[in-house]
Structures are given as C-alpha cells and as structure tokens.
Design a protein around this motif. Structure first.
Motif, PDB file in Angstrom:
ATOM      1  N   TYR A 187      10.649 -14.608  37.482  1.00  0.00           N
ATOM      2  CA  TYR A 187      10.512 -13.405  38.380  1.00  0.00           C
ATOM      3  C   TYR A 187       9.263 -14.272  38.511  1.00  0.00           C
ATOM      4  O   TYR A 187       8.421 -14.151  37.336  1.00  0.00           O
ATOM      5  CB  TYR A 187      10.803 -12.553  38.048  1.00  0.00           C
ATOM      6  CG  TYR A 187      10.248 -11.388  37.051  1.00  0.00           C
ATOM      7  CD1 TYR A 187       8.859 -10.663  37.006  1.00  0.00           C
ATOM      8  CD2 TYR A 187      10.518 -11.878  35.790  1.00  0.00           C
ATOM      9  CE1 TYR A 187       7.996 -10.454  35.682  1.00  0.00           C
ATOM     10  CE2 TYR A 187       9.787 -11.150  34.571  1.00  0.00           C
ATOM     11  CZ  TYR A 187       9.463 -10.270  34.727  1.00  0.00           C
ATOM     12  OH  TYR A 187       8.097  -9.515  33.906  1.00  0.00           O
ATOM     13  N   LEU A 188       7.944 -13.438  39.439  1.00  0.00           N
ATOM     14  CA  LEU A 188       6.742 -13.544  39.789  1.00  0.00           C
ATOM     15  C   LEU A 188       6.869 -12.611  40.411  1.00  0.00           C
ATOM     16  O   LEU A 188       6.498 -11.827  40.747  1.00  0.00           O
ATOM     17  CB  LEU A 188       6.195 -14.643  39.886  1.00  0.00           C
ATOM     18  CG  LEU A 188       7.211 -15.261  41.427  1.00  0.00           C
ATOM     19  CD1 LEU A 188       6.022 -14.102  42.628  1.00  0.00           C
ATOM     20  CD2 LEU A 188       6.932 -16.845  41.367  1.00  0.00           C
ATOM     21  N   LEU A 213       2.150 -19.213  27.462  1.00  0.00           N
ATOM     22  CA  LEU A 213       1.845 -20.381  27.784  1.00  0.00           C
ATOM     23  C   LEU A 213       1.043 -21.020  28.982  1.00  0.00           C
ATOM     24  O   LEU A 213       1.147 -20.766  29.976  1.00  0.00           O
ATOM     25  CB  LEU A 213       3.430 -21.008  27.264  1.00  0.00           C
ATOM     26  CG  LEU A 213       4.052 -20.586  26.328  1.00  0.00           C
ATOM     27  CD1 LEU A 213       4.974 -21.654  26.426  1.00  0.00           C
ATOM     28  CD2 LEU A 213       3.542 -21.576  25.519  1.00  0.00           C
ATOM     29  N   TYR A 214      -0.293 -22.185  28.900  1.00  0.00           N
ATOM     30  CA  TYR A 214      -0.537 -22.135  29.900  1.00  0.00           C
ATOM     31  C   TYR A 214      -0.828 -23.534  29.960  1.00  0.00           C
ATOM     32  O   TYR A 214      -0.913 -24.465  28.908  1.00  0.00           O
ATOM     33  CB  TYR A 214      -2.134 -21.572  29.175  1.00  0.00           C
ATOM     34  CG  TYR A 214      -2.547 -20.346  29.932  1.00  0.00           C
ATOM     35  CD1 TYR A 214      -3.440 -20.293  31.767  1.00  0.00           C
ATOM     36  CD2 TYR A 214      -1.975 -19.126  29.430  1.00  0.00           C
ATOM     37  CE1 TYR A 214      -3.218 -18.811  31.670  1.00  0.00           C
ATOM     38  CE2 TYR A 214      -2.380 -17.864  29.341  1.00  0.00           C
ATOM     39  CZ  TYR A 214      -3.360 -17.708  31.175  1.00  0.00           C
ATOM     40  OH  TYR A 214      -3.205 -15.724  31.467  1.00  0.00           O
ATOM     41  N   LEU A 224      -0.640 -23.552  35.531  1.00  0.00           N
ATOM     42  CA  LEU A 224       0.359 -22.975  35.440  1.00  0.00           C
ATOM     43  C   LEU A 224       0.265 -21.584  34.249  1.00  0.00           C
ATOM     44  O   LEU A 224      -0.005 -22.586  32.607  1.00  0.00           O
ATOM     45  CB  LEU A 224       1.513 -23.612  35.818  1.00  0.00           C
ATOM     46  CG  LEU A 224       2.639 -23.320  35.243  1.00  0.00           C
ATOM     47  CD1 LEU A 224       3.356 -22.479  36.765  1.00  0.00           C
ATOM     48  CD2 LEU A 224       3.761 -24.551  35.696  1.00  0.00           C
ATOM     49  N   SER A 225       0.781 -20.573  34.088  1.00  0.00           N
ATOM     50  CA  SER A 225       1.336 -19.799  32.597  1.00  0.00           C
ATOM     51  C   SER A 225       2.160 -19.215  32.996  1.00  0.00           C
ATOM     52  O   SER A 225       2.403 -18.403  34.404  1.00  0.00           O
ATOM     53  CB  SER A 225       0.159 -19.203  32.943  1.00  0.00           C
ATOM     54  OG  SER A 225       0.175 -17.951  32.032  1.00  0.00           O
ATOM     55  N   VAL A 226       2.742 -18.903  32.147  1.00  0.00           N
ATOM     56  CA  VAL A 226       4.134 -18.589  31.699  1.00  0.00           C
ATOM     57  C   VAL A 226       4.226 -17.387  30.684  1.00  0.00           C
ATOM     58  O   VAL A 226       3.845 -17.998  29.459  1.00  0.00           O
ATOM     59  CB  VAL A 226       5.623 -19.799  32.728  1.00  0.00           C
ATOM     60  CG1 VAL A 226       5.344 -20.177  33.536  1.00  0.00           C
ATOM     61  CG2 VAL A 226       5.448 -20.394  30.803  1.00  0.00           C
ATOM     62  N   ASP A 284      19.288 -15.574  26.068  1.00  0.00           N
ATOM     63  CA  ASP A 284      19.477 -14.577  27.399  1.00  0.00           C
ATOM     64  C   ASP A 284      17.594 -14.300  26.876  1.00  0.00           C
ATOM     65  O   ASP A 284      17.422 -13.177  26.809  1.00  0.00           O
ATOM     66  CB  ASP A 284      20.946 -14.372  27.070  1.00  0.00           C
ATOM     67  CG  ASP A 284      21.681 -14.987  27.542  1.00  0.00           C
ATOM     68  OD1 ASP A 284      21.943 -15.917  28.138  1.00  0.00           O
ATOM     69  OD2 ASP A 284      22.439 -14.443  26.586  1.00  0.00           O
ATOM     70  N   GLY A 285      17.496 -14.346  28.424  1.00  0.00           N
ATOM     71  CA  GLY A 285      16.530 -13.715  29.144  1.00  0.00           C
ATOM     72  C   GLY A 285      15.926 -14.076  30.692  1.00  0.00           C
ATOM     73  O   GLY A 285      16.605 -15.194  31.062  1.00  0.00           O
ATOM     74  N   LYS A 286      14.643 -13.947  30.862  1.00  0.00           N
ATOM     75  CA  LYS A 286      14.177 -14.967  31.716  1.00  0.00           C
ATOM     76  C   LYS A 286      12.305 -14.885  31.549  1.00  0.00           C
ATOM     77  O   LYS A 286      11.894 -14.775  30.379  1.00  0.00           O
ATOM     78  CB  LYS A 286      13.848 -13.737  32.802  1.00  0.00           C
ATOM     79  CG  LYS A 286      13.415 -11.738  32.391  1.00  0.00           C
ATOM     80  CD  LYS A 286      13.704 -11.089  33.233  1.00  0.00           C
ATOM     81  CE  LYS A 286      12.822  -9.731  32.164  1.00  0.00           C
ATOM     82  NZ  LYS A 286      13.316  -8.842  33.848  1.00  0.00           N
ATOM     83  N   LEU A 287      12.094 -15.696  32.562  1.00  0.00           N
ATOM     84  CA  LEU A 287      10.396 -16.348  32.154  1.00  0.00           C
ATOM     85  C   LEU A 287       9.676 -15.879  33.957  1.00  0.00           C
ATOM     86  O   LEU A 287      10.207 -15.798  34.549  1.00  0.00           O
ATOM     87  CB  LEU A 287      10.662 -17.842  33.316  1.00  0.00           C
ATOM     88  CG  LEU A 287       9.428 -18.549  32.526  1.00  0.00           C
ATOM     89  CD1 LEU A 287       9.106 -18.732  31.123  1.00  0.00           C
ATOM     90  CD2 LEU A 287       9.039 -20.034  33.038  1.00  0.00           C
ATOM     91  N   PHE A 288       9.210 -15.133  32.767  1.00  0.00           N
ATOM     92  CA  PHE A 288       7.838 -14.252  33.606  1.00  0.00           C
ATOM     93  C   PHE A 288       6.605 -14.958  33.482  1.00  0.00           C
ATOM     94  O   PHE A 288       6.096 -16.408  33.113  1.00  0.00           O
ATOM     95  CB  PHE A 288       6.908 -12.804  33.581  1.00  0.00           C
ATOM     96  CG  PHE A 288       5.442 -12.429  33.733  1.00  0.00           C
ATOM     97  CD1 PHE A 288       5.456 -12.191  35.002  1.00  0.00           C
ATOM     98  CD2 PHE A 288       4.203 -12.569  33.400  1.00  0.00           C
ATOM     99  CE1 PHE A 288       5.294 -12.388  35.996  1.00  0.00           C
ATOM    100  CE2 PHE A 288       4.118 -12.024  34.046  1.00  0.00           C
ATOM    101  CZ  PHE A 288       3.533 -11.894  35.220  1.00  0.00           C
ATOM    102  N   VAL A 289       6.971 -15.676  35.230  1.00  0.00           N
ATOM    103  CA  VAL A 289       5.899 -16.628  35.841  1.00  0.00           C
ATOM    104  C   VAL A 289       4.647 -16.549  36.304  1.00  0.00           C
ATOM    105  O   VAL A 289       4.655 -15.562  36.731  1.00  0.00           O
ATOM    106  CB  VAL A 289       6.079 -17.508  36.926  1.00  0.00           C
ATOM    107  CG1 VAL A 289       5.789 -18.520  37.689  1.00  0.00           C
ATOM    108  CG2 VAL A 289       7.945 -18.275  36.702  1.00  0.00           C
ATOM    109  N   SER A 290       3.786 -16.472  35.107  1.00  0.00           N
ATOM    110  CA  SER A 290       2.158 -15.238  35.645  1.00  0.00           C
ATOM    111  C   SER A 290       0.995 -15.894  36.294  1.00  0.00           C
ATOM    112  O   SER A 290       0.609 -15.169  37.915  1.00  0.00           O
ATOM    113  CB  SER A 290       1.569 -14.989  34.245  1.00  0.00           C
ATOM    114  OG  SER A 290       0.874 -14.576  34.113  1.00  0.00           O
TER     115      SER A 290
END
Length: 183
Positions: free
Chosen positions: A136-137, A62-63, A77-79, A96-102
C-alpha cells in the motif's frame, strides 16, 4: 521496459545525496499542488538527511537509488515491511504482512519512461520473496498523474486519509493498495 538497478542508500554520504535529490524533485514537482511553505516543511521533516537516516536506522525503512542502464541516478524508492497488525517488521522477512511503499520519486526528465513501473515491480518482488501478501501507499488526491499510473498497474483506492503533519499543514491522500500473488 527499461533496465534499472537499485542501489541501497546506507552510508551518510548516500543518505545526504538522497536528501539532496529529494529536495530537487519535491521543489520541482509539488508546486502544482502544494505551497512553497508546505513543500519546504515536508522536505525538512520527511525528506531531509536527518529524517531519512532516522527512518533507516530506527524505523525499519529501506531506501534505494534507482539507476538507469548507464548508471545515472534517475530517482529513489523507499519501503517498510509491516506485520499483519501494522507494526513495523524487525527485518524484511516478516512473514504474513504488507509492504508500505513510502516513496516512489523520479527526476522530471525521467518521468514517462516506465521507471516507476520497474520500481513497483521491484516492490512486488520484495513482497513475493518475503511472503508479504499486499502493498500500500499514500498518494496526494490531486496527484492525477500518480493515481492514473497506479491504477494502470492494478492498484485500487482503499480509503481516503487526511493527516495533520504539523504547522497547520495536512496530507490529503488516497491510500491505494494492491494484493501480491505469492506464487
């Protein structure tokens, strides 16, 4: 804290504008750490119209453009939401999971105005709204300003990573993480 808004980049016109912004920012910021050849290669393979469009359409990214209080574009921003096993989620409500902050990037004249803090707050809001327990990033080990900013916002270095990205270039990064309280 400044007031910002986030406008999704979904159309080809918006994606092309974002790729242009990415090239501008990368060519301004990264010469302190990377060679011009590596910057050109990374922009072409990771920040171009084609790569951004592929990430959005095929890889679950997502951007957003980040706009200041006047509506001017100050950054982007992108995730990508991920499941517990690290696979991309099919949609943002992945449980349940995580977000990659790209990508967390600002134009030169906009740095130091706390826009990045607002961008990271937005990422935390995405996590809370969708039951994602952490983010995380990747940050270049030589990006002292970025590392300092992330640590100041409660992120920690989880591990070191060296990734071959082709043509003899590597990304020499720290993977930084932050737990997100879901209440």
């Amino acid at each position: 804290m400044p007031t910002v808004s986030f406008v999704p980049a979904c159309t080809d016109v918006a994606i092309r504008d974002m790729a242009d912004m990415a090239s501008e920012i990368w060519h301004e910021y990264w010469p302190i750490v990377l060679t011009d050849e590596q910057i050109d290669y990374m922009v072409d393979t990771m920040q171009s119209f084609e790569s951004i469009k592929r990430e959005i359409r095929e890889e679950g990214y997502l951007y957003w453009f980040v706009l200041d209080e006047t509506g001017a574009r100050v950054g982007y921003l992108s995730v990508r939401p991920e499941t517990e096993d690290g696979e991309q989620a099919c949609d943002i409500q992945s449980g349940d999971g995580k977000l990659f902050v790209s990508k967390v990037y600002l134009r030169k004249e906009e740095r130091g105005k706390h826009y990045a803090s607002r961008m990271l707050d937005f990422c935390g809001d995405i996590c809370r709204a969708n039951g994602l327990s952490s983010m995380y990033l990747h940050v270049n080990k030589q990006n002292e300003m970025g590392i300092r900013a992330y640590k100041g916002r409660g992120w920690h270095v989880a591990e070191a990573s060296v990734s071959d990205i082709g043509r003899g270039f590597v990304m020499d990064d720290y993977i930084m993480a932050k737990d997100v309280p879901l209440d």
